[in-house]
Enzyme design. Structure first.
Site, short mmCIF file in Angstrom:
data_model
loop_
_atom_site.label_atom_id
_atom_site.label_comp_id
_atom_site.label_asym_id
_atom_site.label_seq_id
_atom_site.Cartn_x
_atom_site.Cartn_y
_atom_site.Cartn_z
N SER A 162 0.84 -1.19 0.00
CA SER A 162 0.00 0.00 0.00
C SER A 162 0.88 1.25 0.00
CB SER A 162 -0.95 -0.04 1.20
OG SER A 162 -2.01 0.88 1.05
N ASP B 79 -8.53 -5.69 -5.57
CA ASP B 79 -8.16 -4.55 -4.72
C ASP B 79 -8.51 -3.25 -5.44
OD1 ASP B 79 -6.98 -2.68 -3.06
OD2 ASP B 79 -4.92 -3.23 -3.60
N HIS C 279 -5.69 -6.66 -1.45
CA HIS C 279 -4.69 -5.67 -1.05
C HIS C 279 -3.47 -6.32 -0.41
CE1 HIS C 279 -3.74 -1.48 -0.68
NE2 HIS C 279 -3.67 -1.50 0.63
#
Length: 384
Positions: free
Chosen positions: A68, A320, A345
């Protein structure tokens, strides 16, 4: 030697608070001005160089890992400090979710597609629920009815739609193939399970009962909650976002709030000014939506990076919603995009389990082999 950004604490987060504590550090734009991506990755560079000296390991290669925002840092770190890190694994890193590189409608389109792919009726129930929620909220006795339907801890339910939306978005983000507790305890394939609850025929035509079933999966999978405190059952309270609010007001401007008419969420025309009012009133600063692409690039990424970038793996799972801003095509032989339709994710960086599907095992094995190749080449080059 490996340095992982998740384990190396980012300035202004956790216990790494300057100026003696949060009261001063977060008090104004002057003290918060030291919270930036540039400063953060410079910290990591200084730390690695210092650590290698302390361990008498100056010649040891270092690989950066991140998921991320951490994945973005890992990629930018490799590009800015190629003499410090040999390579980077940038997992679910939305490096192109800036400026006008991708559509601001992409994020919510992917969330919608995740739920719609499980069940058309699930999608339609969610899509039609927002008007029913708003109408009920505005009627006398409506809030009390909603509090009862969703088993909230109080009758103050004005932010109930936002609470529901958050569960749907983060359920899509963490649509992992195994039981997880990344943001909150969840079953395997939470989107599928939430849609099963929404489509449960025992709920009849009661939209709120259907939605409650889905919320109970996201917010109460353990079954321990007697009621829902919708003001605290959120990501903000789970991981803390004080520092991120500042970053998203200054340089981490990630346009995601656009929602098309086909979205299962209320339609919303995206505007660059959506966040500006909050930032100016709360921090006294104006967002800089073009700064990240000025500092790290992004426009014409294939043409630019293929000439000088190397040793970065870009992992993205297409379930995601952040994958819409990810690097989905390899840029050169050592800037490798790994795109997995079933992935969520940064699922590749999660703990391995016996229940991991074959595709996930293969992803991790391939990443390990690529990184091992970088390290072997490093030592081969060091012989000359």
């Amino acid at each position: 030697m490996l340095i992982c950004f998740w384990q190396t604490q980012h300035r202004y987060y956790g216990k790494s608070i300057p100026f003696g504590g949060e009261d001063v550090a977060y008090s104004n734009a002057s003290t918060l001005g030291y919270l930036s991506v540039t400063q953060a990755i410079a910290d990591f560079a200084t730390l690695i160089i210092d650590m290698k000296k302390n361990l008498t390991s100056e010649d040891s290669p270092v690989v950066a890992f991140g998921g991320s925002y951490g994945g973005m840092l890992a990629a930018w770190f490799r590009l800015k400090y190629p003499h410090v890190v040999l390579g980077a694994l940038a997992s679910s890193a939305p490096l192109l979710q800036f400026d006008d590189l991708v559509s601001p409608y992409t994020f919510y389109n992917i969330v919608t597609d995740d739920f719609r792919s499980e069940s058309e009726s699930c999608y339609r129930t969610i899509k039609s629920s927002w008007k029913e929620l708003d109408d009920t909220l505005s009627r006398p006795g409506g809030p009390k009815k909603l509090a009862k339907a969703f088993k909230t801890c109080s009758d103050e339910v004005s932010n109930l739609p936002q609470w529901i939306e958050e569960a749907l978005v983060y359920g899509a983000m963490t649509d992992y193939p195994t039981v997880s507790d990344f943001l909150t305890p969840l079953p395997a394939y939470p989107v599928k399970q939430m849609c099963k609850s929404i489509d449960n025929p025992t709920s009849g035509n009661d939209t709120f009962a259907r939605l409650y079933g889905a919320m109970n999966i996201y917010y109460n999978y353990t079954g321990k909650a007697a009621c829902f405190d919708i003001d605290t059952d959120s990501l903000d309270d789970t991981v803390g976002t004080d520092g991120w609010n500042w970053q998203s007001c200054t340089e981490m401007i990630l346009p995601t709030e656009g929602r098309s008419e086909e979205s299962m969420f209320p339609a919303n025309k995206y505007s660059d000014d959506d966040n500006a009012g909050f930032c100016e009133s709360y921090y006294g600063v104006a967002p800089r939506p073009h700064w990240i692409t000025t500092e790290f690039g992004g426009h014409d990424i294939r043409r630019v990076l293929k000439r000088f970038g190397s040793n970065i793996i870009f992992f993205n799972g297409l379930r995601d919603p952040w994958s819409g801003g990810g690097v989905l095509k390899s840029l050169n032989p050592s800037l490798i995009a790994m795109v997995i339709p079933q992935g969520a994710h940064h699922v590749d960086l999660r703990y391995s389990t016996k229940e991991d599907p074959i595709w996930l095992q293969n992803v991790r094995r391939k990443e390990i082999n690529i990184i091992a190749g970088w390290i072997n080449q490093y030592y081969a080059d060091s012989k000359f």
